[in-house]
Design a protein around this motif. Structure first.
Motif, PDB file in Angstrom:
ATOM      1  N   GLU A   4       0.855  -1.185   0.000  1.00 55.25           N
ATOM      2  CA  GLU A   4       0.000   0.000   0.000  1.00 55.25           C
ATOM      3  C   GLU A   4       0.883   1.223   0.000  1.00 55.25           C
ATOM      4  OE1 GLU A   4      -3.201   0.079   2.766  1.00 55.25           O
ATOM      5  OE2 GLU A   4      -3.514  -2.071   2.613  1.00 55.25           O
ATOM      6  N   PHE A   5       0.684   2.096  -0.962  1.00 59.32           N
ATOM      7  CA  PHE A   5       1.516   3.281  -1.044  1.00 59.32           C
ATOM      8  C   PHE A   5       0.729   4.551  -0.753  1.00 59.32           C
ATOM      9  CE2 PHE A   5      -0.036   2.205  -5.213  1.00 59.32           C
ATOM     10  CZ  PHE A   5      -0.499   3.400  -5.716  1.00 59.32           C
ATOM     11  N   LEU A   6      -0.584   4.459  -0.607  1.00 59.37           N
ATOM     12  CA  LEU A   6      -1.399   5.609  -0.240  1.00 59.37           C
ATOM     13  C   LEU A   6      -1.812   5.504   1.218  1.00 59.37           C
ATOM     14  CD1 LEU A   6      -3.855   5.902  -3.279  1.00 59.37           C
ATOM     15  CD2 LEU A   6      -1.819   7.264  -2.839  1.00 59.37           C
ATOM     16  N   THR A   7      -1.768   6.642   1.878  1.00 58.15           N
ATOM     17  CA  THR A   7      -2.289   6.655   3.242  1.00 58.15           C
ATOM     18  C   THR A   7      -3.811   6.569   3.154  1.00 58.15           C
ATOM     19  OG1 THR A   7      -2.540   9.058   3.310  1.00 58.15           O
ATOM     20  CG2 THR A   7      -0.397   8.149   3.987  1.00 58.15           C
ATOM     21  N   ASN A   8      -4.461   6.305   4.260  1.00 65.75           N
ATOM     22  CA  ASN A   8      -5.927   6.237   4.257  1.00 65.75           C
ATOM     23  C   ASN A   8      -6.540   7.556   3.812  1.00 65.75           C
ATOM     24  OD1 ASN A   8      -5.941   3.585   5.077  1.00 65.75           O
ATOM     25  ND2 ASN A   8      -6.094   4.084   7.249  1.00 65.75           N
ATOM     26  N   ASP A   9      -5.954   8.687   4.242  1.00 62.27           N
ATOM     27  CA  ASP A   9      -6.451  10.000   3.829  1.00 62.27           C
ATOM     28  C   ASP A   9      -6.265  10.211   2.332  1.00 62.27           C
ATOM     29  OD1 ASP A   9      -7.214  10.618   6.416  1.00 62.27           O
ATOM     30  OD2 ASP A   9      -5.339  11.696   6.872  1.00 62.27           O
ATOM     31  N   ASP A  10      -5.099   9.810   1.800  1.00 60.07           N
ATOM     32  CA  ASP A  10      -4.844   9.933   0.364  1.00 60.07           C
ATOM     33  C   ASP A  10      -5.814   9.063  -0.435  1.00 60.07           C
ATOM     34  OD1 ASP A  10      -2.771  11.716   0.751  1.00 60.07           O
ATOM     35  OD2 ASP A  10      -1.221  10.161   0.648  1.00 60.07           O
ATOM     36  N   ALA A  11      -6.052   7.862   0.023  1.00 57.95           N
ATOM     37  CA  ALA A  11      -6.963   6.951  -0.664  1.00 57.95           C
ATOM     38  C   ALA A  11      -8.394   7.505  -0.660  1.00 57.95           C
ATOM     39  CB  ALA A  11      -6.920   5.572  -0.020  1.00 57.95           C
ATOM     40  N   TYR A  14      -8.580  10.358  -3.222  1.00 58.80           N
ATOM     41  CA  TYR A  14      -8.185  10.023  -4.592  1.00 58.80           C
ATOM     42  C   TYR A  14      -9.334  10.252  -5.570  1.00 58.80           C
ATOM     43  CZ  TYR A  14      -6.310   7.487  -8.550  1.00 58.80           C
ATOM     44  OH  TYR A  14      -5.867   7.159  -9.796  1.00 58.80           O
TER      45      TYR A  14
END
Length: 55
Positions: A4-11, A14
């Motif tokens: 996983e390369f996205l944080t939960n906030d980034d995801a 998105y």
């Protein structure tokens, strides 16, 4: 092994806009400049003119 390369906030953010786009970006996308017009003119022929007769 999944990574996983996205944080939960980034995801969660998105694909969503963070705010209105800058005016310069809108003008670049929706208005033709002189270079764009030259390219269009180069590709436009008599056969593409409204009312042109097909032979």
């Amino acid at each position: 092994m999944p990574v996983e390369f996205l944080t939960n906030d980034d995801a969660a953010a998105y694909g969503r806009c963070a705010g209105p786009p800058p005016q310069a970006d809108l003008e670049r996308v929706f208005f033709l400049n002189d270079e764009d017009r030259a390219l269009v003119g180069w590709r436009r022929g008599e056969h593409m003119r409204l009312g042109a007769r097909c032979s």
